[in-house]
Design an enzyme around this catalytic site. Structure first.
Site, PDB file in Angstrom:
ATOM      1  N   THR A  34     -52.516   8.090  23.967  1.00  0.00           N
ATOM      2  CA  THR A  34     -52.247   9.506  24.220  1.00  0.00           C
ATOM      3  C   THR A  34     -52.962  10.364  23.177  1.00  0.00           C
ATOM      4  OG1 THR A  34     -50.075   8.908  25.103  1.00  0.00           O
ATOM      5  CG2 THR A  34     -50.435  11.224  24.589  1.00  0.00           C
ATOM      6  N   ASP A 123     -41.129  -1.747  27.485  1.00  0.00           N
ATOM      7  CA  ASP A 123     -41.253  -0.701  26.466  1.00  0.00           C
ATOM      8  C   ASP A 123     -40.021  -0.702  25.572  1.00  0.00           C
ATOM      9  OD1 ASP A 123     -41.888   1.649  25.060  1.00  0.00           O
ATOM     10  OD2 ASP A 123     -42.867   2.506  26.829  1.00  0.00           O
ATOM     11  N   TYR A 228     -27.449  15.588  58.219  1.00  0.00           N
ATOM     12  CA  TYR A 228     -26.051  15.246  58.026  1.00  0.00           C
ATOM     13  C   TYR A 228     -25.908  13.736  58.175  1.00  0.00           C
ATOM     14  CZ  TYR A 228     -26.166  15.685  63.180  1.00  0.00           C
ATOM     15  OH  TYR A 228     -26.489  15.577  64.499  1.00  0.00           O
ATOM     16  N   LYS A 288     -28.565   0.505  70.820  1.00  0.00           N
ATOM     17  CA  LYS A 288     -27.722   1.693  70.926  1.00  0.00           C
ATOM     18  C   LYS A 288     -26.517   1.495  70.018  1.00  0.00           C
ATOM     19  CE  LYS A 288     -27.599   5.550  73.509  1.00  0.00           C
ATOM     20  NZ  LYS A 288     -27.288   5.403  74.940  1.00  0.00           N
ATOM     21  N   HIS A 289     -26.322   2.400  69.073  1.00  0.00           N
ATOM     22  CA  HIS A 289     -25.185   2.321  68.149  1.00  0.00           C
ATOM     23  C   HIS A 289     -25.153   0.973  67.426  1.00  0.00           C
ATOM     24  CE1 HIS A 289     -24.062   6.084  69.860  1.00  0.00           C
ATOM     25  NE2 HIS A 289     -23.763   5.568  71.045  1.00  0.00           N
ATOM     26  N   ASN A 431     -16.278  -9.156  67.851  1.00  0.00           N
ATOM     27  CA  ASN A 431     -16.533 -10.381  68.598  1.00  0.00           C
ATOM     28  C   ASN A 431     -17.726 -10.191  69.517  1.00  0.00           C
ATOM     29  OD1 ASN A 431     -14.392 -12.144  67.697  1.00  0.00           O
ATOM     30  ND2 ASN A 431     -12.964 -10.851  68.829  1.00  0.00           N
ATOM     31  N   ARG A 523     -21.807 -20.268  62.080  1.00  0.00           N
ATOM     32  CA  ARG A 523     -21.193 -19.065  62.644  1.00  0.00           C
ATOM     33  C   ARG A 523     -22.020 -17.842  62.261  1.00  0.00           C
ATOM     34  NH1 ARG A 523     -15.501 -17.443  60.272  1.00  0.00           N
ATOM     35  NH2 ARG A 523     -16.825 -16.339  58.780  1.00  0.00           N
ATOM     36  N   HIS A 527     -19.571  -8.109  61.125  1.00  0.00           N
ATOM     37  CA  HIS A 527     -18.491  -7.117  61.179  1.00  0.00           C
ATOM     38  C   HIS A 527     -19.042  -5.710  60.957  1.00  0.00           C
ATOM     39  CE1 HIS A 527     -15.821 -10.550  61.059  1.00  0.00           C
ATOM     40  NE2 HIS A 527     -14.824  -9.732  61.326  1.00  0.00           N
TER      41      HIS A 527
END
Length: 527
Positions: A34, A123, A228, A288-289, A431, A523, A527
């Protein structure tokens, strides 16, 4: 005369800023590169080593770690004892610290970097000066971003000093800056560093597999404010996670066209993208969703999209479509026929863009080359007072490890459909039941509070197409009712994890009703 200490790795705008300070009568102190940059540009500047009375040593590891520097930063001006000690030791106060840090993040992201190279970019002096100045914020300004230079210089020109509000804002930025820097180091040490570390530092081969880290550091950088959240009364923003590799998931996608993304858009696009990454063949996913409503594979991407659309032409309206191949003109012409919120693909041909950009609100996202399923790092979910952390669900789906548990073998040609359905059900809210045939979904039952209702919904959506098709369940059957409903609808084969204490009841009913069933042993709850 006021004094500023300037020591920056990123030299963007630093010459103009330092020259502005010098024109206001400030004395400029600086170090190493610098100092050379400022002196070379004709800015009056003194070396820190001259002020400290001690040279840089240890190859530059020690430059500013000197009492003459840190006492000048940390002295509380309204404390007579502090000021008397400065005078006693011939130390002048430092009024402004301008520092940004070694490029640790950029270094560890570089292919082929060594452990030693990365460690040298940690640093030490920089964070120490930043934290010292931020601690003494009422007397010392601290600037860690070149974006702040114009504002700081303008305020000094107008008023001769920085206001308490500005100093407080700079202090908050400074501590956030050093926290993010330390977090980047911590994340690297938790992950990639182990493979690069000297052999003696690595865990012994064959030792106990490590669990999740005792501490996980997460730094988020705001990418954009959103209009939003899930609902208009909820404020929201989208943040990118520090340390994620380029192109990791939806955050790496580039928007080519359309309105700004919403909170729900981003969630749905993420869900669509992660599912379409499951397939090697050309594939299209409609979401969708956050739940898939149509998924298909084919020889061509246009055909895959058309089949995904036809799987549920009602639910796809207003949805999100993800492709795992570049969107071409043929596919774009079909996509344009209905209202969609987003199309996301590795890329878009010029012809496809010309077609799709006629719809001014349609959002087009380009991901670049897609990786395999799953994401790096951990899956984190906020709960009251804490965060749940788990590995991503990247368990392999290898039919060679599946076990046929019925006397009826899987009919010839249906194993591929079972695998297809199994990949899809992994991405459906539990499910979850998926009915599929011929490389496309026929019915999806998502998020029901019991498994038989999810099955009934999926089977009703499939209708007559369920005859000879397959059914996948994300978790085991506690009762044989799903088997019975599937057989009544004409399902030929079922794939499920198995593991219920009442598995035999479902197996017996499948045998009695002539339905083949395989257990995966894995499995896929979501969720």
């Amino acid at each position: 005369m006021k004094r500023a200490l300037i020591s920056v790795y990123d030299k963007t705008g630093v010459v103009e800023f330092a020259r502005g300070l010098a024109d206001l009568g400030w004395e400029i102190l600086s170090t190493g590169g610098t100092h050379r940059t400022l002196a070379g540009a004709g800015v009056p500047v003194r070396e820190v080593a001259e002020v400290a009375g001690f040279p840089e040593i240890l190859g530059g590891r020690v430059k500013t770690l000197q009492p003459q520097i840190h006492a000048g930063i940390l002295a509380v001006r309204r404390n007579p004892e502090h000021m008397a000690q400065l005078e006693q030791h011939g130390i002048r106060p430092i009024d402004l610290v301008v520092v940004n840090l070694y490029p640790f993040r950029e270094t560890v992201a570089r292919p082929g970097v060594t452990f030693e190279e990365a460690v040298e970019q940690i640093d030490i002096g920089g964070p120490t000066m930043i934290r010292a100045a931020a601690k003494n914020w009422q007397d010392v300004g601290v600037v860690v971003s070149p974006e702040r230079y114009p504002q700081v210089l303008d305020e000094l020109r107008r008023t001769g000093d920085l206001s308490p509000a500005t100093r407080f804002a700079l202090m908050r930025e400074a501590f956030a800056h050093t926290a993010a820097y330390d977090a980047a180091i911590s994340r690297w040490l938790e992950g990639p560093a182990e493979a690069l570390a000297p052999a003696a530092a690595r865990p012994a081969a064959g030792g106990e597999a490590p669990g999740l880290p005792a501490t996980i550091t997460v730094v988020l950088h705001k990418a954009q404010d959103l209009r939003y959240g899930e609902n208009p009364h909820q404020k929201a923003a989208f943040y990118r996670m520090e340390g994620e590799p380029a192109g990791a998931g939806i955050a790496g996608a580039v928007q080519l066209h359309g309105k700004e993304l919403s909170y729900n858009n981003i969630q749905d696009a993420h869900a669509a993208l992660e599912l379409v990454k499951e397939f090697d063949r050309p594939a299209a996913v409609a979401v969708k969703h956050t739940n898939p409503c149509g998924v298909a594979v084919a020889q061509r991407i246009a055909e895959a999209y058309q089949r995904a659309h036809d799987a549920d032409p009602v639910s796809i309206f207003g949805g999100i479509v993800a492709l795992n191949r570049d969107c071409d003109a043929e596919t774009a012409a079909e996509l344009r026929k209905i209202f969609l919120e987003i199309v996301i693909a590795p890329g878009f041909t010029d012809e496809a863009l010309a077609i799709l950009t006629r719809k001014k609100d349609l959002r087009l996202l380009a991901t670049g080359p897609l990786g395999g399923p799953g994401l790096p790092g951990f899956d984190l979910r906020r709960v009251g007072g804490g965060v749940l952390v788990q590995e991503w669900d990247t368990a392999g789906d290898d039919p060679a490890t599946w076990r046929t548990v019925t006397t009826h073998a899987v009919p010839e040609g249906l194993l591929e459909d079972l695998l297809f359905a199994w990949k899809v059900v992994k991405h459906v809210k539990s499910n979850a039941i998926v009915v599929a045939g011929g490389g496309r979904t026929l019915g999806v039952g998502a998020g029901q509070t019991n498994r038989i209702d999810a099955a009934r919904f999926a089977l009703s959506r499939a209708g007559q197409a369920a005859r000879g098709a397959v059914l996948a369940s994300d978790a085991f059957f506690p009762f044989p009712d799903v088997v019975e409903a599937a057989a009544e609808a004409g399902i030929a084969a079922i794939v499920q994890p198995g593991g219920s204490i009442r598995d035999q009841e479902s197996i017996d009913r499948a045998n009695a009703l002539g339905v083949a069933m395989v257990f995966t042993g894995v499995r896929h709850f979501r969720h």
